[in-house]
Motif scaffolding. Structure first.
Motif, short mmCIF file in Angstrom:
data_model
loop_
_atom_site.label_atom_id
_atom_site.label_comp_id
_atom_site.label_asym_id
_atom_site.label_seq_id
_atom_site.Cartn_x
_atom_site.Cartn_y
_atom_site.Cartn_z
N SER A 1 24.95 27.46 -9.73
CA SER A 1 25.82 26.72 -8.83
C SER A 1 25.00 25.75 -7.98
O SER A 1 23.80 25.95 -7.76
N THR A 2 25.66 24.67 -7.56
CA THR A 2 24.99 23.70 -6.70
C THR A 2 24.61 24.34 -5.37
O THR A 2 25.25 25.29 -4.91
N LEU A 3 23.60 23.81 -4.75
CA LEU A 3 23.04 24.43 -3.56
C LEU A 3 22.43 23.34 -2.68
O LEU A 3 21.77 22.43 -3.18
N ALA A 4 22.65 23.43 -1.38
CA ALA A 4 22.04 22.50 -0.44
C ALA A 4 21.39 23.29 0.69
O ALA A 4 21.95 24.29 1.16
N CYS A 5 20.23 22.85 1.10
CA CYS A 5 19.50 23.49 2.19
C CYS A 5 19.04 22.45 3.20
O CYS A 5 18.75 21.30 2.84
N VAL A 6 18.95 22.87 4.44
CA VAL A 6 18.50 21.98 5.52
C VAL A 6 16.98 21.83 5.45
O VAL A 6 16.25 22.80 5.29
N THR A 7 16.53 20.60 5.53
CA THR A 7 15.09 20.36 5.55
C THR A 7 14.72 19.48 6.73
O THR A 7 15.53 19.23 7.62
N THR A 8 13.49 18.99 6.74
CA THR A 8 12.97 18.24 7.87
C THR A 8 12.42 16.89 7.42
O THR A 8 12.07 16.72 6.24
N PRO A 9 12.30 15.93 8.33
CA PRO A 9 11.78 14.62 7.94
C PRO A 9 10.39 14.67 7.31
O PRO A 9 10.12 13.96 6.34
N ASP A 10 9.50 15.53 7.82
CA ASP A 10 8.15 15.56 7.26
C ASP A 10 8.15 16.09 5.84
O ASP A 10 7.34 15.66 5.01
N ARG B 1 20.15 13.99 10.01
CA ARG B 1 20.19 15.32 9.39
C ARG B 1 19.77 15.17 7.94
O ARG B 1 20.21 14.24 7.24
N TRP B 2 18.93 16.10 7.48
CA TRP B 2 18.28 15.99 6.18
C TRP B 2 18.58 17.22 5.33
O TRP B 2 18.43 18.35 5.79
N LEU B 3 18.99 16.98 4.09
CA LEU B 3 19.28 18.08 3.16
C LEU B 3 18.49 17.89 1.87
O LEU B 3 18.27 16.76 1.42
N ARG B 4 18.07 19.01 1.28
CA ARG B 4 17.63 19.06 -0.11
C ARG B 4 18.79 19.68 -0.89
O ARG B 4 19.41 20.62 -0.40
N PHE B 5 19.04 19.22 -2.09
CA PHE B 5 20.05 19.90 -2.89
C PHE B 5 19.65 19.93 -4.35
O PHE B 5 18.78 19.17 -4.81
N MET B 6 20.25 20.82 -5.10
CA MET B 6 20.03 20.92 -6.54
C MET B 6 21.31 21.40 -7.20
O MET B 6 22.22 21.93 -6.55
N ALA B 7 21.39 21.19 -8.49
CA ALA B 7 22.56 21.62 -9.25
C ALA B 7 22.09 22.02 -10.64
O ALA B 7 20.91 21.98 -10.95
N PHE B 8 23.03 22.42 -11.47
CA PHE B 8 22.72 22.80 -12.85
C PHE B 8 23.52 21.88 -13.76
O PHE B 8 24.61 22.20 -14.22
N THR B 9 22.97 20.68 -13.95
CA THR B 9 23.61 19.63 -14.73
C THR B 9 22.58 19.06 -15.70
O THR B 9 21.43 19.50 -15.74
N ASP B 10 22.98 18.03 -16.45
CA ASP B 10 22.03 17.39 -17.36
C ASP B 10 20.91 16.68 -16.61
O ASP B 10 19.88 16.35 -17.20
N TRP B 11 21.10 16.44 -15.33
CA TRP B 11 20.07 15.78 -14.52
C TRP B 11 18.99 16.76 -14.09
O TRP B 11 17.80 16.49 -14.22
N PHE B 12 19.39 17.89 -13.58
CA PHE B 12 18.46 18.88 -13.04
C PHE B 12 18.04 19.85 -14.14
O PHE B 12 18.79 20.75 -14.51
N THR C 1 10.28 20.53 -14.81
CA THR C 1 9.14 19.74 -14.34
C THR C 1 9.34 19.43 -12.86
O THR C 1 9.03 20.26 -12.02
N SER C 2 9.83 18.27 -12.57
CA SER C 2 10.07 17.91 -11.18
C SER C 2 11.46 17.32 -11.02
O SER C 2 11.80 16.33 -11.66
N ASP C 3 12.26 17.94 -10.19
CA ASP C 3 13.57 17.43 -9.79
C ASP C 3 13.58 17.37 -8.27
O ASP C 3 13.14 18.31 -7.61
N LEU C 4 14.10 16.29 -7.73
CA LEU C 4 14.22 16.16 -6.28
C LEU C 4 15.56 15.52 -5.96
O LEU C 4 16.01 14.62 -6.67
N ALA C 5 16.19 15.99 -4.91
CA ALA C 5 17.43 15.36 -4.45
C ALA C 5 17.56 15.58 -2.94
O ALA C 5 17.40 16.70 -2.46
N PHE C 6 17.81 14.48 -2.24
CA PHE C 6 17.97 14.54 -0.78
C PHE C 6 19.26 13.85 -0.38
O PHE C 6 19.70 12.91 -1.03
N ALA C 7 19.83 14.31 0.71
CA ALA C 7 20.96 13.63 1.34
C ALA C 7 20.64 13.50 2.82
O ALA C 7 20.08 14.43 3.43
N VAL C 8 20.97 12.34 3.39
CA VAL C 8 20.61 12.04 4.78
C VAL C 8 21.85 11.55 5.52
O VAL C 8 22.53 10.63 5.05
#
Length: 290
Positions: free
Chosen positions: A179-188, A244-255, A259-266
């Protein structure tokens, strides 16, 4: 080349290169010295050296792109090029939850996501994606911007909101186990990932030197916040605390989680503007393999 010189030579041997200030930018020797200043800043060397500071000042006057970077590492850049055992790429939901607090889903977030309007800005998108394109990541990143008709509720910036946005990286969500998931992160954290994307480079790409990796990270970081391209970086740091900064991930053809997957929402301080940046280093030709 500049990175190799800084690592192999003492500062006293490098300093004579800066005795004569530049009279123009289109010169390989000037470019090398600009990169040397950038590499020295990252290792905390060269501060207080008159010849180096005079050269940097001249570069600023000439409008060299690297000249906007401070001559010393900022506190928010403390993780740049620093390897910490156990803190590699986040590849699974378990890893994401273990390192960042989860942003809960809300019905209000889902409703707000459905009402988000696309705010296309190609120039801003290119700047946001630059660390990944410069580093040669396998797929073109997705950089998108959205506006909301009214401020998002204080607790509604989470995965239920993101899932309703028309994102390519979430196409086919629910078709794979997980399932898709989002977590709170920080600017750094975000800034460090942007730096690493360019500095390390993609699996089949090439890493950039520290000077330009730093520049591309800041350009992307500012683009995500919608700040002017010439904003002083300490001013950008001050603004970042209000977003406000989020990292998120999902289980799709993209993620692909291999190797390396990254996704942020601001989310901006008015809670009416959202930026999303997603990148994957999985070879697009492998998509059909599932």
């Amino acid at each position: 080349m500049a990175a190799k010189v800084v690592k192999s030579q003492h500062l006293r041997d490098i300093e004579p290169l800066f005795r004569e200030v530049p009279d123009g930018i289109p010169d390989p020797a000037v470019e090398l010295r600009a990169c040397l200043l950038g590499e020295l800043a990252l290792i905390g060397s060269g501060a207080g050296r008159r010849s180096l500071e005079a050269y940097a000042e001249k570069l600023r006057g000439l409008g060299h792109p690297l000249a906007r970077l401070p001559g010393a590492r900022l506190d928010i850049e403390h993780r740049f090029a620093v390897r910490v055992r156990g803190l590699g790429s986040v590849k699974s939901a378990k890893q994401l939850r273990s390192r960042f607090p989860e942003a809960p889903s809300t019905d209000g977030g889902a409703v707000a996501g459905c009402g988000a309007g696309d705010a296309r800005d190609d120039g801003r998108a290119n700047a946001a994606a630059r660390p990944f394109t410069a580093g040669g990541w396998a797929r073109e990143p997705e950089a998108r911007f959205f506006t909301l008709p009214s401020p998002l509720g204080p607790d509604d910036f989470g995965i239920s909101f993101i899932k309703e946005l028309p994102l390519r990286c979430l196409a086919g969500e629910g078709s794979r186990r997980g399932s898709t998931l989002a977590c709170v992160t920080t600017p750094d954290d975000v800034l460090d990932e942007l730096f690493s994307a360019s500095y390390v480079g993609g699996v089949n790409g090439h890493g950039q030197g520290g000077a330009y990796a730093r520049l591309y990270a800041w350009e992307s970081f500012c683009a995500l916040m919608g700040l002017p391209t010439d904003v002083p970086l300490l001013e950008a740091v001050r603004h970042a605390a209000d977003y406000r900064w989020l990292r998120f991930m999902a289980f799709t053809d993209w993620f692909h989680h291999d190797t390396s997957d990254l996704a942020f929402a601001v989310l901006d301080p008015t809670r009416t503007r959202v930026a999303v940046l997603a990148a994957t280093d999985t070879d697009v030709h492998r998509d059909a393999l599932g």
